[in-house]
Design a protein around this motif. Sequence first.
Motif, PDB file in Angstrom:
ATOM      1  N   GLU A 294       0.832  -1.213   0.000  1.00 58.93           N
ATOM      2  CA  GLU A 294       0.000   0.000   0.000  1.00 58.93           C
ATOM      3  C   GLU A 294       0.865   1.261   0.000  1.00 58.93           C
ATOM      4  O   GLU A 294       0.599   2.215  -0.730  1.00 58.93           O
ATOM      5  N   ILE A 295       1.893   1.261   0.829  1.00 60.79           N
ATOM      6  CA  ILE A 295       2.710   2.473   0.948  1.00 60.79           C
ATOM      7  C   ILE A 295       3.593   2.666  -0.286  1.00 60.79           C
ATOM      8  O   ILE A 295       3.689   3.760  -0.839  1.00 60.79           O
ATOM      9  N   LEU A 296       4.213   1.589  -0.743  1.00 61.01           N
ATOM     10  CA  LEU A 296       5.079   1.702  -1.927  1.00 61.01           C
ATOM     11  C   LEU A 296       4.265   2.146  -3.142  1.00 61.01           C
ATOM     12  O   LEU A 296       4.750   2.918  -3.976  1.00 61.01           O
ATOM     13  N   SER A 297       3.013   1.693  -3.224  1.00 61.56           N
ATOM     14  CA  SER A 297       2.173   2.050  -4.381  1.00 61.56           C
ATOM     15  C   SER A 297       1.966   3.559  -4.505  1.00 61.56           C
ATOM     16  O   SER A 297       1.725   4.057  -5.595  1.00 61.56           O
ATOM     17  N   LEU A 298       2.044   4.272  -3.384  1.00 57.29           N
ATOM     18  CA  LEU A 298       1.867   5.717  -3.423  1.00 57.29           C
ATOM     19  C   LEU A 298       3.034   6.410  -4.125  1.00 57.29           C
ATOM     20  O   LEU A 298       2.921   7.548  -4.556  1.00 57.29           O
ATOM     21  N   TYR A 299       4.177   5.714  -4.186  1.00 54.42           N
ATOM     22  CA  TYR A 299       5.397   6.333  -4.728  1.00 54.42           C
ATOM     23  C   TYR A 299       5.878   5.689  -6.024  1.00 54.42           C
ATOM     24  O   TYR A 299       6.823   6.160  -6.637  1.00 54.42           O
TER      25      TYR A 299
END
Length: 475
Positions: free
Chosen positions: A61-66
């Motif tokens: 989820e977090i990596l997908s933001l970047y």
Amino acid sequence: MNYLSTRGDATPRKFCDILLEGLAPDGGLYLPDHYPRIDAARLAELRRVHAGQGYAALAFEILSLYIDDIPAADLKTICDKTYTAEVFGTREIVPLKKLEDGLYLEALSNGPTLAFKDMAMQLLGHLFEYELARRGEQLNILGATSGDTGSAAEYAMRGKRGIRVFMLSPHGRMSPFQQAQMFSLQDPNIHNIAVEGVFDDCQDIVKAVSNDLAFKARYKIGTVNSINWARLLAQVVYYFAGYFQATQSDGERVSFAVPSGNFGNVCAGHVARMMGLPIDRLVVATNENDVLDEFFRTGVYRVRGAADTHETSSPSMDISKASNFERFVFDLLGRDGAATRAMFHDALGTDGRFDLGSDARFADAAGRYGFISGKSTHADRLATIREVDQRHGVVIDTHTADGVKVARQHLRPGVPMIVLETALPIKFAATIEEALGRAPDRPARFEGIEALPRRVRVLPADAAGVKALVARECE
Ligand SMILES: *Cc1c(COP(=O)(O)O)cnc(C)c1O
């Protein structure tokens, strides 16, 4: 999401464009062009994802933001392959240990090399292999290590297609445990080179080889040092995981205390805080090498020479300049690339220091960004290791001890303090024995590693021999 340089180059670049890069062409460091905001609803959702599906799902989820240039299904597979109980020892990946009310340890050191660098490096190994295969390219990683970074890189890259690692270390100067960890690797793509010299000689050779641009291009030489954005991004995830474990609801705030050297780890905390994670304070803990503590106390950033860099019992924090620090100063200066260049290129280049003490924005470091700092010495380290063992029955490593010591100075009622545990004590056994009069426990999988066969070549301290070896292996 696009990436820009802290020194002003705003050419739009995607995540995979910068994945295999070191510095930006203008000498700056890469940062995302904005920090995605996590609002209350999204934070609650991330808490549910973490509780229900675990760390790998939270990482995705977090990596997908970047990262918007790797298909979601592929990124999900990479996260699932990286963060497994098998590799990191527990289902939680980064379990939280309570020392006492309001004081916690977040265990980041149960990966293959027993230091927190595995958290990012293991992901990097999978990302590199994926991207190189996609491009049909190869990469030869050349690095210098005095211990933790080199072993984390080797364990992350072993057996990966398209990648070779050439790791230089000072002959006979790493701890016996660290030597055994690295030199016992038998993978054909891992090359240990023990240099007849000190760590600085190793670094000089890496620089000399990288400065030979023709050689660098011909042999696809790359690095995995701590300024790599992907490493920093991977570290953002465990600030969220620590927060979710220490709190019941998203109205609560926590603080983090971070044993710091190159400012990579705590910079990831800064990114998490900028995204909206409810972090009260980011406590920067240094050892006797107090470049960062000096800055946060006074506004003066003064890099040290080799002669002023102390060899300490928390050696992974023995740095003379903090290579990720420019990222925070860029934000502190309102993301002004020209002003950042004036500090890091001009002032550091000529005077070896800059002074933001009288700049109005310096007050924001503590006020707006939550940074606070402290320093710990060898005597503090011993006393803290002893105290935590006696009071809590927990043996901590020397770097984590620096974190606990400084954390205790900055406790606030009602705000849980999470100290990041950055290594396990077995890596620094001599100091643990000095503190406790007994050797630290050794995880079963490391029983007897000193006796394993070794794969290492000893070379004189000069670049020509290293180049010849790289060329030979690439034929
Ligand atoms: C690398 C390292 C640190 C310092 O981390 P930075 O990201 O460089 O600030 C602290 N403790 C241990 C055990 C390390 O290996």
